[in-house]
Design an enzyme around this catalytic site. Sequence first.
Site, mmCIF file in Angstrom:
data_model
loop_
_atom_site.group_PDB
_atom_site.id
_atom_site.type_symbol
_atom_site.label_atom_id
_atom_site.label_comp_id
_atom_site.label_asym_id
_atom_site.label_seq_id
_atom_site.Cartn_x
_atom_site.Cartn_y
_atom_site.Cartn_z
ATOM 1 N N GLY A 28 -16.236 67.135 30.080
ATOM 2 C CA GLY A 28 -17.537 68.137 30.104
ATOM 3 C C GLY A 28 -18.505 67.522 30.955
ATOM 4 C CG ASP B 298 -19.677 60.911 22.576
ATOM 5 O OD1 ASP B 298 -19.672 62.340 22.455
ATOM 6 O OD2 ASP B 298 -20.120 60.646 23.684
HETATM 7 C C1 S3P Z 1 -22.363 62.650 27.733
HETATM 8 C C2 S3P Z 1 -23.260 63.498 27.043
HETATM 9 C C3 S3P Z 1 -22.978 63.778 25.850
HETATM 10 C C4 S3P Z 1 -21.608 63.093 25.315
HETATM 11 C C5 S3P Z 1 -20.735 62.946 26.156
HETATM 12 C C6 S3P Z 1 -21.228 62.421 27.477
HETATM 13 C C7 S3P Z 1 -22.910 62.236 29.151
HETATM 14 O O1 S3P Z 1 -22.579 65.233 25.632
HETATM 15 O O2 S3P Z 1 -21.290 63.723 24.012
HETATM 16 O O3 S3P Z 1 -19.372 62.401 25.727
HETATM 17 O O4 S3P Z 1 -22.283 61.508 30.104
HETATM 18 O O5 S3P Z 1 -23.988 62.844 29.616
HETATM 19 P P1 S3P Z 1 -24.029 66.134 25.477
HETATM 20 O O6 S3P Z 1 -24.653 66.362 26.589
HETATM 21 O O7 S3P Z 1 -23.159 67.690 25.432
HETATM 22 O O8 S3P Z 1 -24.520 65.928 24.020
#
Ligand code: S3P
Length: 433
Positions: free
Chosen positions: A97, A321
């Site tokens: 993501g 996380d």
């Molecule tokens: C992350 C932000 C978080 C986290 C992901 C890594 C990042 O997600 O859960 O594992 O590197 O910016 P969200 O922005 O969807 O909360």
Amino acid sequence: MTEKREINRLLHGLRGEIPIPGDKSISHRSVMFSALGDTPVHITNFLHAQDCLSTVKCMEALGATVEFLGDAELVVTGHGLHGLKEPATILDAGNSGTTLRLMMGILAPQPFLATFTGDASLHKRPMARVIRPLSMMGAKIAGRDGNRLLPITVLPPEGQLSGMVYDMPVASAQVKSAVLLAGMYAKGDTTVVEPFTSRDHTERMLEAFGVVTEKQGTAVTIHPVRAFAAPPEIEVPGDISSAAYWMVAASILPGSDVLLKHVGVNPTRTGILDVLRDMGANIEVLNRRISGGEPAADIHVCSAKLHGTDFGAEIMPRLIDEIPILAVAAAFAEGTTVIRGAGELRVKETDRLQAVTDEFNKLSPGLVEASEDGMVIHGGRPVRKAEAASYDDHRMAMSLAIFGAAGEGVVLERPDCVRISYPEFYDILGRNA
Ligand code: S3P
């Protein structure tokens, strides 16, 4: 592909030093931002795991040069803030993501077209949260199912993007970062306002590239960027989200005494330390220092008798996380733990509220009750050995493995997904068997 892995109960505590791999969030950003500079950046303690390698492949497809000097050491050279080139292939974000959402922010202002794909999990994750604010700035982004899902195409905008003030409905470092990165190229200032402050690795690392963001409460502002000067080196601290598995394992396995070396302790990430301490954990943070613009330390954990606790939305971005592994701590603690304000877990690599509830209850019937945005965990109940599924979610796999190691064992279905963030995880667990 291994279909099943059996993890047996550990007969003694964890002892000695455990090296912690590089931080995933910071590793992604180190490659992305270095690819926007025009001088080589030497990155050390990089997380050589599947998610970060997805970012490497995407940045290479956009014209950056990446040379690995070792697994955790690489040199990234870009062609400047306006030097990315149109990719000849579809960009594959894999399971990541962070890769997809941050790169949409970087690509939204570019004068070329790029199309993203990803794995089955990423195809289900909500992308409107990034597409919507970027579109408000003038970006042209098209995604499946009403601009919500992969595949996604980022088209060249009609003119320069416009800055804006964006009130984020949920705290998310990925959304905040995407908007700020697009804001570097925009006309006028861009401000994002979060309900609660999420991890600030983007803001910190941009500073190393000479880009100053302004913070006021939960608002962050970026000005249009003219000079983007890459630093010669970035040292990535260890990932507190990976260290969390050993913090919990050492806390709940009697006779444990471990030192987790060189762990990032950025205050936007240390909710796990606060909650474990609230539960009675024996944790010391030693040798605090700054590493690559980020606070780092060694973390000493000895076993302790844990008790239940409760926490909610306010701390959630600081431990988002770590909920599955905190649920393991809660399972082995005396009394009840109540987790609220965790609705974001439903849209992670899998629906982690449902996955934790269903799988943990196989190892300890009646342990977890899920609500719409949280869980109640009735700690200290009997545990048993059972088969449990990872859902191809790395954090589920590692949490179930620690549950089994501290309990009566587990037969883990689809265990290989740990390669997303922690390829050495089973080796380290095995060394302690
Ligand atoms: C992350 C932000 C978080 C986290 C992901 C890594 C990042 O997600 O859960 O594992 O590197 O910016 P969200 O922005 O969807 O909360």
